[in-house]
Scaffold this motif. Structure first.
Motif, short mmCIF file in Angstrom:
data_model
loop_
_atom_site.label_atom_id
_atom_site.label_comp_id
_atom_site.label_asym_id
_atom_site.label_seq_id
_atom_site.Cartn_x
_atom_site.Cartn_y
_atom_site.Cartn_z
N GLY A 1 1.98 5.44 1.38
CA GLY A 1 3.34 4.91 1.42
C GLY A 1 3.98 4.98 2.78
O GLY A 1 4.86 4.17 3.11
N GLU A 2 3.56 5.92 3.61
CA GLU A 2 4.19 6.06 4.93
C GLU A 2 3.95 4.83 5.80
O GLU A 2 4.66 4.62 6.79
CB GLU A 2 3.66 7.32 5.63
N SER A 3 2.98 3.99 5.43
CA SER A 3 2.70 2.78 6.22
C SER A 3 3.71 1.68 5.92
O SER A 3 3.72 0.66 6.62
CB SER A 3 1.28 2.29 5.92
N GLY A 4 4.54 1.86 4.89
CA GLY A 4 5.59 0.88 4.59
C GLY A 4 5.11 -0.37 3.90
O GLY A 4 5.78 -1.41 3.94
N LYS A 5 3.94 -0.32 3.24
CA LYS A 5 3.41 -1.51 2.57
C LYS A 5 4.19 -1.85 1.30
O LYS A 5 4.09 -2.95 0.79
CB LYS A 5 1.94 -1.31 2.22
N TRP A 6 4.90 -0.89 0.76
CA TRP A 6 5.69 -1.15 -0.45
C TRP A 6 6.97 -0.31 -0.42
O TRP A 6 6.99 0.77 0.19
CB TRP A 6 4.88 -0.81 -1.71
N ASP A 7 8.01 -0.82 -1.05
CA ASP A 7 9.25 -0.07 -1.20
C ASP A 7 9.42 0.40 -2.65
O ASP A 7 9.87 1.51 -2.90
CB ASP A 7 10.46 -0.92 -0.80
N MET A 8 9.07 -0.48 -3.58
CA MET A 8 9.14 -0.14 -5.00
C MET A 8 7.83 -0.60 -5.64
O MET A 8 7.36 -1.70 -5.38
CB MET A 8 10.32 -0.83 -5.68
N ALA A 9 7.26 0.24 -6.49
CA ALA A 9 5.99 -0.10 -7.15
C ALA A 9 6.10 0.24 -8.64
O ALA A 9 6.38 1.39 -8.99
CB ALA A 9 4.82 0.65 -6.52
N TRP B 1 8.31 12.63 -3.00
CA TRP B 1 9.48 13.47 -3.31
C TRP B 1 9.16 14.93 -3.05
O TRP B 1 8.10 15.43 -3.43
CB TRP B 1 9.87 13.27 -4.79
N ASN B 2 10.13 15.62 -2.43
CA ASN B 2 9.94 17.01 -2.05
C ASN B 2 11.20 17.79 -2.39
O ASN B 2 12.26 17.56 -1.80
CB ASN B 2 9.65 17.09 -0.54
N ALA C 1 9.73 6.94 -0.53
CA ALA C 1 10.66 7.67 0.34
C ALA C 1 9.97 8.15 1.62
O ALA C 1 10.51 8.98 2.33
CB ALA C 1 11.25 8.85 -0.41
N ARG C 2 8.79 7.61 1.90
CA ARG C 2 8.03 8.07 3.06
C ARG C 2 8.11 7.06 4.22
O ARG C 2 8.16 5.87 4.00
CB ARG C 2 6.57 8.29 2.66
#
Length: 585
Positions: free
Chosen positions: A454-462, A498-499, A315-316
């Motif tokens: 995650g903020e770099s967008g290398k993955w959406d689901m892991a 998640w926040n 979600a980042r």
């Protein structure tokens, strides 16, 4: 062909040599990036398992959850006065402390006595912002007071619920201090987190990698050879103090064989080339197949555990926002769109139960009555539509000129996860979600530049698993301060990012709630919040599968100990005189 024959010959020779020279050959599907890092800055399960052979703590827990002394002379309890709890006028616990005395014969593998300074050194680095530890809690509120040369007290303020059941880490200060001081001087005023992180990598790599094997260790085995991509060998540490009676009767050498492909691992078991398999290795279906072909050559075990298989939703970053992955409705829709009941029946004969919380049924904190997100395609489509996603001409959902196309990653070579991916990919396609499978070696997935960034967008689901001891559940996996960022040196394990403010508030209350009934109520609410927002898609709790050959004793584990290395000093062969203390349940 020649290479295959040579490898097989080596393996066969190594395994057959087991009982003959009192050695043990273990197969695993993962290879750790480093070992015996006192601050555990990589989260790979195989690292924890291998570290078990070389590590020691003040205390430890056995398969039954009983706390026992190791470096310490005794376990701190309220009864013996080594565990103290301080309450305020309202009766609330405001501070607690534990006192330990180090055994006179506790030594590092180079013969240097283990001292209080080794625990102080570890704590200082654990709480240094430049060190990328997974989580500083509870050590960021711990203070060490030296009572005499061998006795010290750890005080937690605010109090720590499990103060009497956990052991702080320790590091060989006589070996590592000089290098740390050099790191400290070089990075003290450095503002660029990347520069600091690179310097840290150099520091820790000089003590923990194949090229620089750990120089001294505290546990029953010490590393002697590491052939990258092939094997790691450890030999019995003669100065380890907590040896069984007649230690020469127990395993003297342990070799881990790294076999990334689990089908190849299975072939090695069937052909008798391994004495045992790691807790990190076989898939469930491979275990079922192996149990049908044992023929007294080995035995297959299915150990109930607290290993939680799930899919983190990233979600980042801007990409996550564009795809609405930061909106709970998108995550709910993705969960409603898949049939997890059918998946577990098809792949695991229904023996691995679907989960709806990160807390497993073996924990007293487990909440049963949360939303179970059974397959509901109509509800999934409603949620997608509410977010503005509509089917395009190719059937893929689209919004503002972008397709709902998600990158789905897991550890390459794990056949079960790859099958799960394929099933889920088809189910998501049926509701208009395009899923692109992009798998990587475990060393990449759990390396410093993937999940935590995650903020770099290398993955959406892991898709991966968390191992959590059901005794020590704190809910800290989901605290917002656990989101890895450049500012905190990418420490923390809240990889989805998640926040939730209410969750954070309840989590902090639960950390100091010593009344079990009230603590359960707090966790009930925490799980309800989590279940409503599903920052990760819960899949199932794993049954751990492994094999061992007849006559290998004390090679056991449970949901509490997690890895067979917890009892490393006592692993041995009955034929060589090793006494069986624990049997696998």
């Amino acid at each position: 062909m020649k290479k295959t024959f040579a490898l097989t010959a080596f393996l066969l020779g190594a395994a057959l040599a087991g009982p003959a020279n009192n050695s043990l050959v273990v197969g695993t599907s993962q290879e750790p990036p480093n070992i015996y890092d006192p601050w555990s800055t990589n989260n790979l399960a195989i690292t924890s398992e291998i570290n078990g052979y070389m590590g020691a703590g003040l205390t430890y827990q056995d398969d039954n959850g009983e706390t026992k002394a190791d470096i310490a002379t005794r376990v701190p309890t309220l009864g013996n006065g080594d565990y103290k709890v301080v309450k305020d006028s309202k009766g609330d616990v405001i501070r607690n402390s534990v006192t330990y005395t180090i055994r006179k014969d506790a030594k590092w593998s180079d013969g240097t006595p283990i001292k209080v300074a080794d625990f102080q050194f570890w704590l200082k680095l654990e709480n240094d912002d430049r060190v990328p530890v997974p989580d500083r809690d509870p050590w960021d509120r711990a203070k060490i007071t030296v009572n005499d040369a061998d006795t010290f007290t750890i005080t937690f303020e605010p109090p720590y619920l499990f103060a009497d059941q956990v052991s702080p880490g320790l590091a060989p200060s006589h070996v590592m201090s000089a290098a740390w001081n050099a790191f400290d001087a070089k990075t003290k005023n450095e503002k660029d987190a990347k520069v600091v992180n690179e310097e840290w990598k150099k520091f820790i790599a000089s003590f923990t990698t194949a090229r620089n094997l750990p120089k001294v260790v505290a546990g029953p085995f010490k590393p002697t050879a590491w052939r990258t991509g092939n094997s790691l060998t450890m030999t019995r540490n003669p100065v380890y103090w907590n040896q069984p009676k007649n230690p020469e009767n127990y395993v003297q050498t342990v070799t881990y064989r790294f076999i990334p492909n689990t089908n190849t691992l299975k072939v090695n078991i069937l052909s008798g080339q391994l004495d045992a398999v790691s807790a990190v290795g076989l898939t469930f279906d491979q275990g079922v197949d192996l149990s049908r072909n044992e023929r007294s050559k080995y035995k297959t075990y299915f150990v109930p555990g607290a290993v939680w298989e799930h899919i983190d939703i990233n979600a980042r970053g801007q990409r996550a926002k564009d795809l609405d992955l930061d909106d709970p409705r998108m995550r709910q829709a993705l969960l409603y769109a898949i049939d997890r009941d059918a998946l577990t029946k098809a792949l695991f004969q229904g023996k691995q139960a679907v989960s709806n919380s990160w807390i497993g049924p073996v924990s007293k904190l487990y909440k049963k009555d949360v939303n179970d997100y059974n397959l509901n395609v109509a509800r999934a489509k409603q949620l997608f539509a509410a977010l503005g996603w509509t089917p395009g001409s190719d059937g893929i959902l689209q919004k503002a000129g972008k397709k709902l196309s998600l990158n789905f990653s897991t550890t390459a070579g794990n056949t079960t996860r790859e099958r799960v991916q394929q099933i889920l990919q088809a189910q998501w396609k049926a509701v208009g979600v395009q899923v692109n499978i992009q798998n990587y070696p475990a060393s990449v997935i759990f390396g410093p530049d993937f999940l935590s960034k995650g903020e770099s967008g290398k993955w959406d689901m892991a898709m991966y698993a968390w191992s959590n001891n059901p005794v020590f559940e704190e809910g800290n996996l989901w605290k917002s301060e656990g989101i890895p960022t450049a500012a905190n040196g990418y420490s923390g394990q809240n990889n989805p990012g998640w926040n939730n403010a209410e969750y954070d508030k309840l989590y902090k209350q639960a950390k100091v709630e010593f009344n079990q009934a009230d603590r359960i109520k707090l966790f009930d609410r925490m799980q309800a919040i989590w279940n409503a927002e599903v920052p990760a898609l819960p899949l199932y709790f794993r049954v751990n599968v492994y094999t061992k050959v007849p006559g290998l004793v004390n090679y056991t584990f449970s949901a509490i100990t997690q890895y067979p290395s917890w009892n490393a000093a006592n692993i041995g062969w009955a034929s060589r005189g090793a006494a069986e203390e624990y049997k696998q349940k």
